[in-house]
Design an enzyme around this catalytic site. Structure first.
Site, mmCIF file in Angstrom:
data_model
loop_
_atom_site.group_PDB
_atom_site.id
_atom_site.type_symbol
_atom_site.label_atom_id
_atom_site.label_comp_id
_atom_site.label_asym_id
_atom_site.label_seq_id
_atom_site.Cartn_x
_atom_site.Cartn_y
_atom_site.Cartn_z
ATOM 1 N N ARG A 114 10.418 -29.092 4.427
ATOM 2 C CA ARG A 114 9.163 -28.567 3.907
ATOM 3 C C ARG A 114 8.252 -29.744 3.593
ATOM 4 N NH1 ARG A 114 10.566 -26.859 -2.354
ATOM 5 N NH2 ARG A 114 11.063 -28.940 -3.039
ATOM 6 N N ASN A 152 2.253 -26.894 -3.055
ATOM 7 C CA ASN A 152 3.343 -27.168 -3.995
ATOM 8 C C ASN A 152 3.521 -28.667 -4.137
ATOM 9 O OD1 ASN A 152 5.566 -25.851 -5.585
ATOM 10 N ND2 ASN A 152 6.810 -27.266 -4.348
ATOM 11 N N GLU A 153 3.387 -29.143 -5.365
ATOM 12 C CA GLU A 153 3.684 -30.549 -5.661
ATOM 13 C C GLU A 153 3.134 -31.502 -4.597
ATOM 14 O OE1 GLU A 153 7.914 -30.497 -6.172
ATOM 15 O OE2 GLU A 153 7.787 -29.759 -8.222
ATOM 16 N N CYS A 166 -4.990 -40.295 10.710
ATOM 17 C CA CYS A 166 -5.167 -40.908 9.395
ATOM 18 C C CYS A 166 -5.917 -42.233 9.521
ATOM 19 C CB CYS A 166 -3.822 -41.120 8.714
ATOM 20 S SG CYS A 166 -3.140 -39.564 8.109
ATOM 21 N N GLU A 312 7.649 -25.259 -13.805
ATOM 22 C CA GLU A 312 9.037 -25.295 -13.312
ATOM 23 C C GLU A 312 9.856 -26.240 -14.169
ATOM 24 O OE1 GLU A 312 9.697 -26.601 -9.305
ATOM 25 O OE2 GLU A 312 8.014 -25.452 -8.522
ATOM 26 N N TRP A 320 19.737 -31.781 -6.440
ATOM 27 C CA TRP A 320 19.260 -32.853 -5.562
ATOM 28 C C TRP A 320 19.539 -34.253 -6.092
ATOM 29 C CZ3 TRP A 320 15.949 -34.801 -9.065
ATOM 30 C CH2 TRP A 320 15.278 -33.903 -9.900
HETATM 31 C C1 GAL Z 1 10.632 -28.597 -7.258
HETATM 32 C C2 GAL Z 1 10.026 -27.681 -6.219
HETATM 33 C C3 GAL Z 1 10.788 -26.369 -6.140
HETATM 34 C C4 GAL Z 1 12.264 -26.624 -6.076
HETATM 35 C C5 GAL Z 1 12.662 -27.458 -7.266
HETATM 36 C C6 GAL Z 1 14.136 -27.742 -7.339
HETATM 37 O O1 GAL Z 1 10.231 -29.916 -7.104
HETATM 38 O O2 GAL Z 1 8.678 -27.413 -6.511
HETATM 39 O O3 GAL Z 1 10.353 -25.657 -5.005
HETATM 40 O O4 GAL Z 1 12.562 -27.286 -4.890
HETATM 41 O O5 GAL Z 1 11.996 -28.694 -7.195
HETATM 42 O O6 GAL Z 1 14.439 -28.546 -8.450
#
Ligand code: GAL
EC number: 3.2.1.23
Length: 673
Positions: A114, A152-153, A166, A312, A320
């Site tokens: 992604r 997202n982020e 670029c 979040e 991760w």
């Molecule tokens: C964030 C992300 C989420 C998910 C999460 C897992 O950085 O926006 O989609 O991947 O991490 O910790």
């Protein structure tokens, strides 16, 4: 004017990323039933759903999202609706393979994860606008819509692209910034190593080269990459404002430097209607609650002190890191409420229901694989009730005692190659100073170096290597007008182009500090220096030392050994009506505490020595009253003095004078008056 609070949300935000497309529709009814049981007030939907919403170019399938929006609305759950532009479908990349980003060494990243996006790519920009328009037209006035969640982020996992589009975009950006090639040559100092350009067309992104490249170019490329992502955010935001008037637009930040360091959130904070943040505990052996407090303070500062939303975090372990410990019982609530203490209008999670498939199946969630007969679920339900009892804190603002200077451009400059020592880690110093202030129970606002600092009795500058002359004048004015300043080494050295300020270091701060630094003398691994003072304890430094020459400043601590023996290690300079401190070595936590103790005295800050270690006491104030949050991170009951009487909101008990907070618990007192 767009709203600055989620539309129709009358309680604190509580919920998480909701990905119903990963589940059969038969599960959705159970989802909303459980959301109601837990007191969920808002969920984030559709962030990664582009491939299902537009399975073929121009062919849309909104049916499932219609049903999700209606179901949530019918159950009183507000929706933070994503534009799914962080995850373009495979068909898009087949048609536009050049929208995949290229790394500095020329590797084009593949589809299948992604966030693989070249933000300069015109096909991507058109497609992102297209899906955003369709979503805004369809849901812009849906009664369940609380706010828009763009992308997202930004900056994670890809912070820049080095492709030919670029390169062309970078040249246009340089043209606007410098007016032509002469300005670029001057700014980057291209007379060095024969890098002189005769036309903008010759300039490329700073791709992998034989050895270290041009630092001015590298720094500008970080600025350019950040600005390019922001252009794309603003384009989507403007569409949403036009087609969905009155609904606020956000994008989720990751302010903790260890989680995203490629985005200048000062600039982004001005573009969003509501600041929202994602925060995850990094288990690297340090005190995670201090890192959490720092990220929350930084997020509030980026929001200009206004309330913001934790969009979040995790109910328990993530998936991760190399090792992903579970949260201890009660830790999820403590984490959540520590964010609320520091200005968050709620606590949301990634994610609602733990995935069975995909890369994040081992990431905790509000509904774990094990369902409702689990510790995590029980704690989720309890947290929902707790947040419900705190509704009155909405709209109040966290009160800070001191400011810490913070500038992403300075971080970027410090991350470039060939500095005096690889052991000098600017982030480590920022963390260390923050931790020392935290341990003195001082609440921190972060401030841009050019911001008005007059409200703060104490300003701390941990590692501001890049500092404009304007910022230097700002700090001098601050001290002249009576402020107390503490500056750590390797600050005020270069200007916005990474060029050393003229004259002796630290060029931007010489006068206010009343000294010059003749040479940096970094220490070797394991080497320490003793630092002695007539009226202070003996301290220890490592990593860095300097030959400081006082030019008006008094010496408070002196190097007792090492190459800089006899030179001042810590100085104090009366300047105008204020005082400026300088520390030229990396002090241990004990040393920082001694230094900050002296500076806090100069600043007239109260000593909070009566507050227990690792017990946070933070205040929010506003129209609905004064609230004292006490977060007990220890394994024993804490007793905290209160100025005044009030009602404790979690237990409903009256309290006066002294508040007892059980081990690991949080209490929030609404003071009378
Ligand atoms: C964030 C992300 C989420 C998910 C999460 C897992 O950085 O926006 O989609 O991947 O991490 O910790």
């Amino acid at each position: 004017m767009p709203e600055t609070t989620p539309r129709g949300l009358s309680r604190l935000a509580f919920g998480g990323d909701y990905n119903p497309e990963q589940w059969p529709e038969s599960v959705w009814d159970e989802d909303v039933r459980l959301m109601r049981e837990a007191g969920v007030t808002m969920v984030s939907v559709g962030i990664f759903s582009w491939a299902l919403l537009e399975p073929e170019p121009g062919a849309y399938d909104f049916g499932w999202l219609d049903r999700v929006m209606d179901l949530l609305h019918d159950n009183g759950i507000r929706v933070d609706l994503g534009t799914p532009t962080v995850a373009p479908p495979k068909w898009f990349y087949r048609a536009h393979p050049d929208a995949l980003p290229v790394t500095a060494d020329g590797t084009r990243l593949a589809f299948g994860s992604r966030g693989a996006i070249c933000h300069s790519n015109s096909a991507y920009r058109a497609a992102a606008a297209g899906i955003t328009i369709r979503l805004a037209e369809r849901y812009g006035d849906h009664p369940g819509l609380a706010m828009w969640h763009v992308h997202n982020e930004y900056g994670v996992p890809v912070s820049a692209c080095w492709c030919d589009s670029c390169a062309a975009h970078f040249r246009r950006w340089l043209e606007t910034r410098y007016g032509g090639v002469d300005g670029v040559n001057e700014a980057w100092g291209t007379a060095f190593w024969g890098q002189h350009y005769t036309s903008l067309e010759q300039i490329d992104p700073p791709r992998t080269a034989a050895t270290v490249g041009n630092p001015g170019q590298a720094l500008d490329y970080k600025r350019f990459a950040d600005a390019t992502m922001r252009e794309n955010f603003c384009a989507e935001r403007d569409i949403l404002h036009r087609l969905s008037p009155g609904v606020p637009v956000t994008t989720n930040f990751m302010t903790a430097l260890s989680q995203c360091d490629s985005v200048d959130y000062w600039a982004w904070g001005r573009e969003v209607d509501i600041v929202t943040n994602d925060h995850y505990l990094i288990t690297d052996g340090r005190r995670t609650h201090v890192n959490l407090a720092m990220a929350a303070d930084l997020t509030r500062s980026v929001a200009g002190g206004d309330p913001w939303i934790l969009l979040e975090h995790s109910t328990s372990g993530v998936n991760w890191q190399s090792r992903n410990p579970a949260k201890a019982p009660g830790q999820m609530a403590r984490n959540s409420l520590a964010h609320v203490a520091r200005g968050s209008e709620g606590a949301m999670f990634f994610q609602w229901r733990q995935s069975r498939r995909g890369a994040e199946k081992f990431h905790s969630a509000m509904v774990p694989h094990g369902g409702t007969d689990t510790r995590v679920w029980r704690e989720v339900v309890e947290l929902g009730a707790t947040l419900d009892s705190l509704s009155t804190v909405r709209g109040t603002r966290t009160q800070a005692d001191v400011a810490v200077l913070w500038d992403w451009h300075s971080w970027w400059a410090q991350s470039l190659d060939w500095r005096p020592s690889v052991d000098h880690d600017a982030r480590e110093r920022a963390d260390a100073f923050y931790e020392a202030l935290y341990d003195r129970h001082l609440t921190v606002d972060f401030a841009h170096p050019e911001a008005d600092l007059s409200a703060y009795p104490l300003v701390v500058v941990p590692a501001s290597y890049l500092m404009t002359q304007e910022a230097g004048r700002n700090l001098a004015r601050y001290v002249e007008n009576g402020g107390t300043l503490v500056v750590s080494y390797f600050s005020g050295i270069v200007d916005e182009h990474d060029a050393v300020h003229e004259g002796a270091c630290p060029g931007a701060l010489r006068d206010v500090l009343g000294l010059t630094v003749e040479e940096f003398s970094p220490l070797l691994p394991g080497q320490q220096v003793r630092v002695t003072g007539p009226d202070g304890p003996e301290l220890t430094g490592d990593v860095w030392s300097e030959f400081v020459v006082p030019r008006g400043a008094e010496t408070v601590w002196t190097y007792a050994d090492g190459l800089a023996a006899g030179h001042p290690a810590v100085t104090r300079h009366r300047h105008g009506r204020g005082t400026a401190w300088y520390v030229s070595t990396r002090l241990t936590a004990r040393g920082l505490d001694a230094l900050l103790g002296r500076a806090a005295e100069d600043a007239g800050l109260p000593s909070r020595a009566d507050l227990p270690h690792d017990v946070e006491v933070v205040r929010r104030e506003g129209a609905s009253g004064s609230f004292v949050f006490v977060v007990n991170h220890t394994a024993t009951e804490a007793k905290v003095p209160l100025d005044g009487a009030g009602t404790e909101l979690l237990t409903g008990e009256r309290t006066a004078g002294r508040l007892a907070v059980p081990a690991g618990a949080v209490r929030v007192v609404h003071l009378d008056g």
